[in-house]
Design a protein around this motif. Structure first.
Motif, short mmCIF file in Angstrom:
data_model
loop_
_atom_site.label_atom_id
_atom_site.label_comp_id
_atom_site.label_asym_id
_atom_site.label_seq_id
_atom_site.Cartn_x
_atom_site.Cartn_y
_atom_site.Cartn_z
N VAL A 19 -12.86 2.47 -6.93
CA VAL A 19 -13.35 2.76 -5.58
C VAL A 19 -12.82 1.71 -4.60
CG1 VAL A 19 -15.41 2.82 -4.11
CG2 VAL A 19 -15.41 4.01 -6.32
N THR A 20 -12.86 0.45 -5.01
CA THR A 20 -12.40 -0.62 -4.13
C THR A 20 -10.90 -0.52 -3.86
OG1 THR A 20 -14.13 -2.05 -5.05
CG2 THR A 20 -12.41 -3.12 -3.76
N ALA A 21 -10.15 -0.16 -4.90
CA ALA A 21 -8.70 0.03 -4.72
C ALA A 21 -8.42 1.19 -3.77
CB ALA A 21 -8.04 0.28 -6.08
N MET A 22 -9.16 2.29 -3.93
CA MET A 22 -8.98 3.44 -3.04
C MET A 22 -9.36 3.08 -1.60
SD MET A 22 -7.68 6.04 -4.61
CE MET A 22 -8.14 7.52 -3.73
N TYR A 23 -10.38 2.26 -1.46
CA TYR A 23 -10.75 1.78 -0.12
C TYR A 23 -9.60 0.99 0.50
CZ TYR A 23 -12.71 -1.34 3.38
OH TYR A 23 -12.92 -2.05 4.53
N ASN A 24 -9.02 0.08 -0.28
CA ASN A 24 -7.89 -0.70 0.22
C ASN A 24 -6.75 0.22 0.67
OD1 ASN A 24 -9.19 -3.11 -0.30
ND2 ASN A 24 -8.05 -3.56 -2.17
N LEU A 25 -6.46 1.22 -0.14
CA LEU A 25 -5.37 2.13 0.17
C LEU A 25 -5.68 3.01 1.37
CD1 LEU A 25 -4.44 3.21 -3.49
CD2 LEU A 25 -3.20 1.61 -2.02
N SER A 26 -6.97 3.29 1.60
CA SER A 26 -7.36 4.17 2.71
C SER A 26 -7.08 3.54 4.06
CB SER A 26 -8.86 4.51 2.61
OG SER A 26 -9.67 3.40 2.97
N THR A 27 -6.89 2.22 4.10
CA THR A 27 -6.59 1.54 5.36
C THR A 27 -5.12 1.66 5.73
OG1 THR A 27 -6.17 -0.60 4.31
CG2 THR A 27 -8.44 -0.12 4.92
N CYS A 28 -4.32 2.23 4.85
CA CYS A 28 -2.88 2.40 5.11
C CYS A 28 -2.68 3.65 5.98
CB CYS A 28 -2.12 2.54 3.80
SG CYS A 28 -0.34 2.81 4.02
N GLN A 29 -1.96 3.49 7.06
CA GLN A 29 -1.72 4.60 7.97
C GLN A 29 -0.63 5.54 7.47
OE1 GLN A 29 -3.77 4.96 10.64
NE2 GLN A 29 -4.79 3.14 9.84
N GLN A 30 0.07 5.13 6.43
CA GLN A 30 1.20 5.92 5.94
C GLN A 30 0.88 6.52 4.57
OE1 GLN A 30 4.77 3.43 5.97
NE2 GLN A 30 3.72 2.02 7.32
N GLY A 31 0.46 7.77 4.58
CA GLY A 31 0.42 8.49 3.31
C GLY A 31 -0.92 8.65 2.64
N PHE A 32 -2.02 8.05 3.16
CA PHE A 32 -3.31 8.24 2.49
C PHE A 32 -3.94 9.55 2.95
CE2 PHE A 32 -7.87 7.91 1.91
CZ PHE A 32 -7.94 7.51 0.58
N ASP A 33 -4.27 10.39 1.99
CA ASP A 33 -4.92 11.67 2.26
C ASP A 33 -6.29 11.65 1.60
OD1 ASP A 33 -5.76 14.26 2.60
OD2 ASP A 33 -3.90 15.19 1.92
N SER A 64 -4.31 9.44 -7.65
CA SER A 64 -4.92 10.51 -8.44
C SER A 64 -5.45 9.98 -9.77
CB SER A 64 -3.90 11.63 -8.70
OG SER A 64 -2.77 11.14 -9.41
N LEU A 65 -4.80 8.98 -10.31
CA LEU A 65 -5.26 8.37 -11.56
C LEU A 65 -6.50 7.51 -11.31
CD1 LEU A 65 -1.77 7.39 -13.01
CD2 LEU A 65 -3.22 9.31 -13.70
N LYS A 101 0.79 -1.23 0.00
CA LYS A 101 0.00 0.00 0.00
C LYS A 101 0.83 1.28 0.00
CE LYS A 101 -3.90 -2.43 2.04
NZ LYS A 101 -4.75 -2.67 3.22
N PRO A 102 1.86 1.40 0.85
CA PRO A 102 2.67 2.63 0.81
C PRO A 102 3.32 2.84 -0.55
CG PRO A 102 3.11 1.40 2.82
CD PRO A 102 2.30 0.50 1.94
N LEU A 103 3.75 1.77 -1.20
CA LEU A 103 4.39 1.88 -2.52
C LEU A 103 3.40 2.37 -3.56
CD1 LEU A 103 6.40 -1.48 -2.46
CD2 LEU A 103 7.29 0.83 -2.04
N ILE A 104 2.18 1.86 -3.51
CA ILE A 104 1.16 2.29 -4.47
C ILE A 104 0.77 3.75 -4.21
CG2 ILE A 104 -1.19 1.89 -5.28
CD1 ILE A 104 -0.76 -1.09 -4.64
N LEU A 105 0.65 4.12 -2.94
CA LEU A 105 0.31 5.50 -2.61
C LEU A 105 1.37 6.48 -3.11
CD1 LEU A 105 -1.04 5.04 1.04
CD2 LEU A 105 -2.33 5.93 -0.92
N ALA A 106 2.63 6.05 -3.05
CA ALA A 106 3.73 6.92 -3.48
C ALA A 106 3.93 6.94 -4.99
CB ALA A 106 5.02 6.49 -2.79
N SER A 107 3.22 6.07 -5.69
CA SER A 107 3.46 5.91 -7.14
C SER A 107 2.71 6.90 -8.01
CB SER A 107 3.07 4.49 -7.57
OG SER A 107 1.65 4.34 -7.54
N GLY A 108 1.77 7.63 -7.40
CA GLY A 108 0.92 8.51 -8.19
C GLY A 108 -0.37 7.84 -8.65
N ALA A 109 -0.56 6.58 -8.29
CA ALA A 109 -1.75 5.84 -8.72
C ALA A 109 -3.06 6.42 -8.17
CB ALA A 109 -1.63 4.37 -8.34
#
Length: 286
Positions: free
Chosen positions: A97-111, A79-80, A69-77
């Protein structure tokens, strides 16, 4: 001709990644270690709808392991993915939406503010989906995160029909979807009670909120109770009598729990909301 062959090759590559990663958490982690993420992010920007859809599915698949998750968040994905939510086809939107939900559970970097542009589209998807679905839970999770900021609340309330959609989710949604929808309504009402109280009341949330104070998740019960307090009209002119309130609550609950159990449930609801024990009045009314 060459362009078509290149697109076919990219599609084949994405399908291969999906086949390798599906239902195999170890492979998902290894694929990112081998550097496939940058290629998938690049294809998220493709002019081809098919490639964008497959790339979105790829991000969704790879976003489940916590270490990815932190790697995907940092990749620019992210916003796309938001752009896919805004302009993609229905399958792409659901996957994004489901991917963004998965990423939202990451404590590092999700805004959550990255979802601001897609608030209208999230609400439209929520409106059209089955409120009992897992998708409704994921969409309301993202909207709940959005509603914690003033920018997010503005984006939600400026979307036509948003309050009604949220009230319908409280009424018809799964326990989690109802919890998140109640949280959103509470955040909106708390931000400016004078502005939003009537708008929320006009959509008829009271019966569902009353039931939620007893049948909701632990968090939902507290949220519903607080929201009901905010929605109450404390003016003497418009105050509902105790007898009228007892009658209304009993009728609502009896449809869910049956007449016998409704006595106890309605009493608990009224005691929680008003701070008084109304059971005797309900029994006499019945």
């Amino acid at each position: 001709m060459l362009g078509e062959k290149m697109e076919e090759a990219k599609e084949a590559g994405l399908l291969a990644i999906l086949n390798i990663a599906t239902r195999n958490e170890r492979n998902k982690i290894i694929l990112l270690q081998f550097g496939v993420l940058s290629s998938i992010v690049e294809l998220l920007q493709s002019q081809s709808t098919r490639l964008r859809e497959l790339a979105t599915a790829g991000i969704l698949t790879l976003s489940s392991p916590d270490s990815n998750k932190p790697l995907i968040l940092a990749s620019g994905a992210p916003s796309l993915l938001v752009e896919v939510i805004i302009s993609g086809n229905i399958q792409g939107q659901v996957d994004a939406v489901t991917a963004m939900y998965n990423l939202s559970t990451c404590q590092q970097g999700f805004d959550a503010r990255i979802c601001l542009k897609s608030a209208f589209h999230l609400l439209a998807l929520l409106k059209d989906c089955k409120k009992l679905s897992k998708f409704a839970e994921k969409a309301t999770t993202l909207l709940d995160l959005l509603s914690t900021s003033q920018e997010g609340r503005d984006a939600i309330t400026e979307s036509e029909g948003s309050i009604l959609t949220l009230v319908e989710t409280v009424e018809d949604g799964s326990p989690l979807a109802a919890e998140y929808a109640t949280s959103i309504l509470l955040n909106i009402c708390k931000s400016c009670r004078d502005k939003y109280r009537e708008l929320i009341l006009n959509e008829g949330p009271i019966p569902s909120l009353l039931l939620l104070t007893v049948h909701g998740t632990d968090r939902a019960q507290g949220l519903a109770h607080t929201l009901l307090q905010l929605l109450r009209d404390n003016s003497k002119q418009n105050r509902v009598s105790t007898e009228e309130l007892q009658c209304m609550v009993y009728k609502i609950v009896s449809h869910v729990d049956g007449p016998e159990k409704a006595l106890e449930t309605a009493g608990n609801i009224l005691k929680d909301v008003t701070g008084r024990d109304p059971v005797v009045g309900i029994v006499e009314m019945n």
